[in-house]
Write a protein that holds these residues in place. Structure first.
Motif, PDB file in Angstrom:
ATOM      1  N   GLU A  21      43.872  26.944  34.366  1.00  0.00           N
ATOM      2  CA  GLU A  21      44.369  28.319  34.268  1.00  0.00           C
ATOM      3  C   GLU A  21      45.266  28.663  35.457  1.00  0.00           C
ATOM      4  OE1 GLU A  21      40.891  30.667  34.025  1.00  0.00           O
ATOM      5  OE2 GLU A  21      40.528  30.275  31.909  1.00  0.00           O
ATOM      6  N   ILE A  22      44.844  28.269  36.654  1.00  0.00           N
ATOM      7  CA  ILE A  22      45.616  28.582  37.856  1.00  0.00           C
ATOM      8  C   ILE A  22      46.942  27.824  37.855  1.00  0.00           C
ATOM      9  CG2 ILE A  22      45.667  28.394  40.381  1.00  0.00           C
ATOM     10  CD1 ILE A  22      42.634  28.864  40.352  1.00  0.00           C
ATOM     11  N   PHE A  25      49.306  29.437  35.367  1.00  0.00           N
ATOM     12  CA  PHE A  25      49.787  30.705  35.910  1.00  0.00           C
ATOM     13  C   PHE A  25      50.882  30.465  36.955  1.00  0.00           C
ATOM     14  CE2 PHE A  25      49.554  33.871  39.327  1.00  0.00           C
ATOM     15  CZ  PHE A  25      49.810  35.029  38.624  1.00  0.00           C
ATOM     16  N   ILE A  66      44.684  32.858  44.857  1.00  0.00           N
ATOM     17  CA  ILE A  66      44.695  32.982  43.398  1.00  0.00           C
ATOM     18  C   ILE A  66      43.393  32.406  42.851  1.00  0.00           C
ATOM     19  CG2 ILE A  66      45.868  32.374  41.255  1.00  0.00           C
ATOM     20  CD1 ILE A  66      48.436  32.021  42.839  1.00  0.00           C
ATOM     21  N   TRP A  95      45.181  37.586  43.898  1.00  0.00           N
ATOM     22  CA  TRP A  95      45.562  37.741  42.496  1.00  0.00           C
ATOM     23  C   TRP A  95      44.537  37.025  41.622  1.00  0.00           C
ATOM     24  CZ3 TRP A  95      51.554  36.477  42.208  1.00  0.00           C
ATOM     25  CH2 TRP A  95      52.252  37.429  42.980  1.00  0.00           C
ATOM     26  N   THR A  96      44.186  37.662  40.512  1.00  0.00           N
ATOM     27  CA  THR A  96      43.323  36.998  39.535  1.00  0.00           C
ATOM     28  C   THR A  96      44.072  36.908  38.206  1.00  0.00           C
ATOM     29  OG1 THR A  96      42.278  39.036  38.756  1.00  0.00           O
ATOM     30  CG2 THR A  96      41.288  37.957  40.661  1.00  0.00           C
ATOM     31  N   ILE A  97      43.683  35.951  37.397  1.00  0.00           N
ATOM     32  CA  ILE A  97      44.434  35.657  36.171  1.00  0.00           C
ATOM     33  C   ILE A  97      43.857  36.385  34.964  1.00  0.00           C
ATOM     34  CG2 ILE A  97      45.172  33.817  34.609  1.00  0.00           C
ATOM     35  CD1 ILE A  97      45.046  31.929  37.070  1.00  0.00           C
ATOM     36  N   LYS A  98      42.569  36.219  34.707  1.00  0.00           N
ATOM     37  CA  LYS A  98      41.970  36.787  33.494  1.00  0.00           C
ATOM     38  C   LYS A  98      41.991  38.310  33.488  1.00  0.00           C
ATOM     39  CE  LYS A  98      38.910  32.956  32.268  1.00  0.00           C
ATOM     40  NZ  LYS A  98      37.509  32.524  32.032  1.00  0.00           N
ATOM     41  N   ASN A 100      43.845  40.104  35.530  1.00  0.00           N
ATOM     42  CA  ASN A 100      45.176  40.545  35.974  1.00  0.00           C
ATOM     43  C   ASN A 100      45.100  41.508  37.156  1.00  0.00           C
ATOM     44  OD1 ASN A 100      48.004  40.508  35.796  1.00  0.00           O
ATOM     45  ND2 ASN A 100      48.039  42.381  34.579  1.00  0.00           N
TER      46      ASN A 100
END
Length: 216
Positions: A21-22, A25, A66, A95-98, A100
């Protein structure tokens, strides 16, 4: 510097999903990870006892961390807020992905800074109130509070009183008294005296290795 942070809570879980995922991104955002931090540890473990704590000590202004989601940083709201507050003080971005989430130099971060500060103040007030209530209850039960004439101050410790339920839970899980004392930041002798004074039932190991209840 840009860091990718990955945490799993058990050996059975894989870090590859979070890494995937990272990496995806970063490819979309045209970012390059300069260093990876991976650890297999429970999110309930305080961050300063984890690899995350070492990372937070070395990050500098404008560095970026991240991770897949905020829950990777910790399992409790207050721990996550403490981590984010520390990052804000060091002017490090998160920053986070899931979910946001973006922590940086913007109005959202300033609002969060106010929320963090207010939450911390509320938590301190709650701890103080719990301590006062516990002392009042013990006083109502006829137990002396504080230091008697010519005696050591070995009756009640405010930290132990505030963490009473936590101490009981840790004991029930088989955590040793020295370990608990270290976690709540009191001397082990202080905790021993507190448990003896409040007559807390302690788990003891029998000959066959099973945990049985005993009184200190």
């Amino acid at each position: 510097m840009i860091y990718g942070y990955i945490r799993v809570s058990s050996d059975k879980q894989t870090v590859e999903n979070q890494r995937f995922e990272i990496n995806n991104f970063c490819q979309r955002e045209q970012l390059h990870i300069d260093g990876w931090i991976e650890e297999t540890i429970s999110g309930t473990k305080n961050y300063d006892k984890r690899e995350l704590g070492r990372l937070l000590k070395k990050v500098q202004k404008d560095d970026l961390i991240i991770c897949a989601e905020l829950s990777r940083l910790g399992r409790s709201l207050f721990m996550i807020m403490e981590i984010l507050s520390l990052c804000m003080k060091k002017e490090c971005r998160v920053w986070t992905i899931k979910d946001n989430y973006r922590l940086g130099d913007d109005i959202q971060s300033k609002v969060l800074a106010f929320a963090f500060g207010l939450s911390a103040e509320i938590e301190r007030n709650l701890i103080s109130q719990r301590t006062k209530e516990a002392l009042a209850r013990l006083k109502a039960e006829g137990k002396p509070i504080g230091r008697g004439s010519g005696r050591r101050n070995n009756q009640l410790n405010a930290k132990c009183v505030a963490k009473h339920n936590y101490i009981i839970k840790q004991l029930a899980e088989g955590v040793s008294i020295p370990q608990i004392a270290k976690k709540i930041k009191v001397a082990r002798g202080t905790l021993y005296r507190y448990l003896a004074y409040t007559e807390v039932r302690l788990p003891t190991k029998s000959v066959n290795g099973r945990w049985e209840r005993g009184i200190y």
